[in-house]
Design an enzyme around this catalytic site. Structure first.
Site, mmCIF file in Angstrom:
data_model
loop_
_atom_site.group_PDB
_atom_site.id
_atom_site.type_symbol
_atom_site.label_atom_id
_atom_site.label_comp_id
_atom_site.label_asym_id
_atom_site.label_seq_id
_atom_site.Cartn_x
_atom_site.Cartn_y
_atom_site.Cartn_z
ATOM 1 N N TYR A 193 9.052 -7.054 5.403
ATOM 2 C CA TYR A 193 8.008 -6.074 5.062
ATOM 3 C C TYR A 193 7.500 -6.253 3.620
ATOM 4 O O TYR A 193 6.302 -6.503 3.413
ATOM 5 C CB TYR A 193 8.540 -4.655 5.311
ATOM 6 C CG TYR A 193 7.513 -3.569 5.128
ATOM 7 C CD1 TYR A 193 6.618 -3.242 6.149
ATOM 8 C CD2 TYR A 193 7.414 -2.872 3.935
ATOM 9 C CE1 TYR A 193 5.667 -2.241 5.972
ATOM 10 C CE2 TYR A 193 6.470 -1.875 3.749
ATOM 11 C CZ TYR A 193 5.601 -1.555 4.776
ATOM 12 O OH TYR A 193 4.655 -0.567 4.587
ATOM 13 N N LYS A 229 3.734 -7.887 2.420
ATOM 14 C CA LYS A 229 2.822 -7.114 1.570
ATOM 15 C C LYS A 229 2.558 -7.851 0.253
ATOM 16 O O LYS A 229 1.426 -7.909 -0.223
ATOM 17 C CB LYS A 229 3.419 -5.724 1.275
ATOM 18 C CG LYS A 229 3.654 -4.857 2.511
ATOM 19 C CD LYS A 229 2.356 -4.438 3.133
ATOM 20 C CE LYS A 229 2.546 -3.395 4.218
ATOM 21 N NZ LYS A 229 1.308 -3.140 4.962
HETATM 22 N N1 LIG Z 1 4.376 4.577 6.885
HETATM 23 C C1 LIG Z 1 4.666 4.627 5.628
HETATM 24 O O1 LIG Z 1 5.432 5.501 5.184
HETATM 25 C C2 LIG Z 1 4.050 3.638 4.667
HETATM 26 C C3 LIG Z 1 4.518 3.604 3.356
HETATM 27 C C4 LIG Z 1 3.905 2.722 2.443
HETATM 28 C C5 LIG Z 1 2.863 1.916 2.841
HETATM 29 N N2 LIG Z 1 2.439 1.935 4.136
HETATM 30 C C6 LIG Z 1 1.328 1.036 4.479
HETATM 31 O O2 LIG Z 1 0.106 1.756 4.362
HETATM 32 C C7 LIG Z 1 -0.852 1.224 5.269
HETATM 33 C C8 LIG Z 1 -1.483 2.360 6.059
HETATM 34 O O3 LIG Z 1 -0.479 3.071 6.723
HETATM 35 P P1 LIG Z 1 -0.854 4.153 7.843
HETATM 36 O O4 LIG Z 1 0.382 4.888 8.149
HETATM 37 O O5 LIG Z 1 -2.096 4.866 7.451
HETATM 38 O O6 LIG Z 1 -1.182 3.176 9.059
HETATM 39 P P2 LIG Z 1 -1.429 3.578 10.585
HETATM 40 O O7 LIG Z 1 -1.590 5.030 10.736
HETATM 41 O O8 LIG Z 1 -0.425 2.871 11.397
HETATM 42 O O9 LIG Z 1 -2.882 2.909 10.829
HETATM 43 C C9 LIG Z 1 -3.061 1.540 10.779
HETATM 44 C C10 LIG Z 1 -4.495 1.132 10.990
HETATM 45 O O10 LIG Z 1 -4.490 -0.262 11.306
HETATM 46 C C11 LIG Z 1 -5.122 -0.473 12.584
HETATM 47 N N3 LIG Z 1 -4.438 -1.488 13.359
HETATM 48 C C12 LIG Z 1 -3.112 -1.579 13.642
HETATM 49 N N4 LIG Z 1 -2.876 -2.616 14.457
HETATM 50 C C13 LIG Z 1 -4.080 -3.191 14.697
HETATM 51 C C14 LIG Z 1 -4.509 -4.306 15.469
HETATM 52 N N5 LIG Z 1 -3.647 -5.063 16.164
HETATM 53 N N6 LIG Z 1 -5.818 -4.603 15.495
HETATM 54 C C15 LIG Z 1 -6.700 -3.859 14.795
HETATM 55 N N7 LIG Z 1 -6.384 -2.794 14.055
HETATM 56 C C16 LIG Z 1 -5.081 -2.466 14.005
HETATM 57 C C17 LIG Z 1 -4.993 0.874 13.301
HETATM 58 O O11 LIG Z 1 -5.969 0.925 14.315
HETATM 59 P P3 LIG Z 1 -5.711 1.800 15.659
HETATM 60 O O12 LIG Z 1 -5.849 3.238 15.235
HETATM 61 O O13 LIG Z 1 -6.769 1.359 16.582
HETATM 62 O O14 LIG Z 1 -4.313 1.488 16.106
HETATM 63 C C18 LIG Z 1 -5.201 1.843 12.164
HETATM 64 O O15 LIG Z 1 -6.568 1.965 11.867
HETATM 65 C C19 LIG Z 1 -0.113 0.197 6.120
HETATM 66 O O16 LIG Z 1 -0.415 -1.075 5.642
HETATM 67 C C20 LIG Z 1 1.357 0.525 5.899
HETATM 68 O O17 LIG Z 1 2.162 -0.623 6.001
HETATM 69 C C21 LIG Z 1 2.995 2.787 5.044
#
Ligand SMILES: NC(=O)c1ccc[n+]([C@@H]2O[C@H](COP(=O)([O-])OP(=O)(O)OC[C@H]3O[C@@H](n4cnc5c(N)ncnc54)[C@H](OP(=O)(O)O)[C@@H]3O)[C@@H](O)[C@H]2O)c1
Length: 279
Positions: A181, A185
């Site tokens: 991960y 990134k």
């Molecule tokens: N979760 C955490 O606590 C955390 C912490 C730090 C950083 N982050 C990072 O912050 C970022 C945003 O997180 P989030 O929780 O807002 O993400 P999320 O809710 O999982 O949303 C991800 C986005 O990416 C799109 N996506 C995923 N798979 C795809 C695919 N195969 N093809 C096209 N689009 C795709 C999704 O589209 P759909 O809606 O169509 O699926 C959605 O628009 C990520 O990079 C994550 O790694 C997360």
């Protein structure tokens, strides 16, 4: 006196939680880089938005259906800082809010993103909030979304004249890490830095706080367990998705600093968003 297993477990858990709390409180009290600049950005956000609006710039957002993306789209629609916002994603969302309805949505196939180059044209600013999890997509699927799609988006943005690229990655991003991960990134951060945008803003949030639409039981349990820590040390290990979105917008409208590449860690994100009061 003889301890029972239950008592020993209780003592052990209390010790672990106390240790975690201590570390978190210390982290919460550690100053972020450029604190004054961050707070000034938050304080001047309204006037910056007004002058930015006059520039009549346009922006695209990828990952706009995700938890951070959704909040970002709301911020962009309510602040009205761009003359045009294009949402690029794999599906269309039905918005009820009139302000959101005015945003243009374009469906793309991320596996063939080169074919959609024209959609990237005429956007001064790009926001990338794409991402998936290893649990949902497997190792290769994770790399494809969090690295390949993100990098291709940035390449097309650069090729078509985007001046300011805003990239959402994560706390701990490090291309030399032995863990998938943070390595993924960090790698994508480094490769996008090499594209040499006029301005690149990288946001590295810690655990995202939101009512997630998608069911992620592991993440849910972790958040519940850490809730005392997130309450007592709010900037240490977590950040609400709405705060990340506010920070992205406040930074975007702020005049650029002296560095072409800006990296905002979790605490700085809180400060820039305007949700944190200066101590
Ligand atoms: N979760 C955490 O606590 C955390 C912490 C730090 C950083 N982050 C990072 O912050 C970022 C945003 O997180 P989030 O929780 O807002 O993400 P999320 O809710 O999982 O949303 C991800 C986005 O990416 C799109 N996506 C995923 N798979 C795809 C695919 N195969 N093809 C096209 N689009 C795709 C999704 O589209 P759909 O809606 O169509 O699926 C959605 O628009 C990520 O990079 C994550 O790694 C997360």
């Amino acid at each position: 006196m003889q301890w029972t297993w239950g008592q020993l477990c209780g003592i052990f858990l209390t010790a672990v939680v106390s240790l975690l709390l201590g570390i978190a409180i210390q982290l919460d009290n550690t100053p972020a880089d450029n604190e004054d600049w961050n707070f000034r950005m938050a304080e001047s956000a309204d006037s910056n938005k007004a002058s930015f609006q006059e520039k009549q710039q346009s922006a695209f957002v990828v990952g706009y259906t995700g938890e951070v993306g959704k909040e970002l789209v709301k911020e962009l629609a309510t602040s009205n800082i761009f003359s045009k916002v294009t949402l690029l994603g794999r599906r269309v969302v039905e918005y009820e809010d009139e302000k959101l309805k005015s945003l243009e949505q374009k469906v793309v196939d991320f596996d063939k993103l080169d074919e959609y180059e024209d959609l990237f044209k005429d956007h001064d600013v790009g926001f990338c909030c794409l991402g998936t999890t290893r649990g949902k997509s497997g190792v290769e699927g994770f790399k494809k979304v969090d690295h390949d799609y993100v990098l291709k988006t940035a390449e097309l943005a650069k090729k078509t004249g985007c001046q300011h690229f805003n990239l959402l990655t994560s706390v701990g991003a490090n291309k030399n890490s032995s863990f998938l991960y943070p390595r993924t990134k960090g790698l994508v951060e480094s490769e996008i830095t090499d594209l040499d945008f006029s301005r690149l803003s990288i946001y590295r949030p810690s655990m995202l706080l939101c009512d997630r639409t998608e069911s992620r039981p592991g993440e849910w349990v972790l958040k519940k367990l850490l809730s005392p820590v997130t309450y007592l040390a709010p900037t240490a290990i977590s950040v609400p998705t709405s705060t990340v979105a506010k920070a992205m917008v406040n930074n975007c409208v702020a005049p650029p600093g002296d560095k072409k590449v800006e990296i905002f860690e979790n605490k700085a994100i809180h400060q820039i968003s305007g949700t944190l009061k200066k101590k």
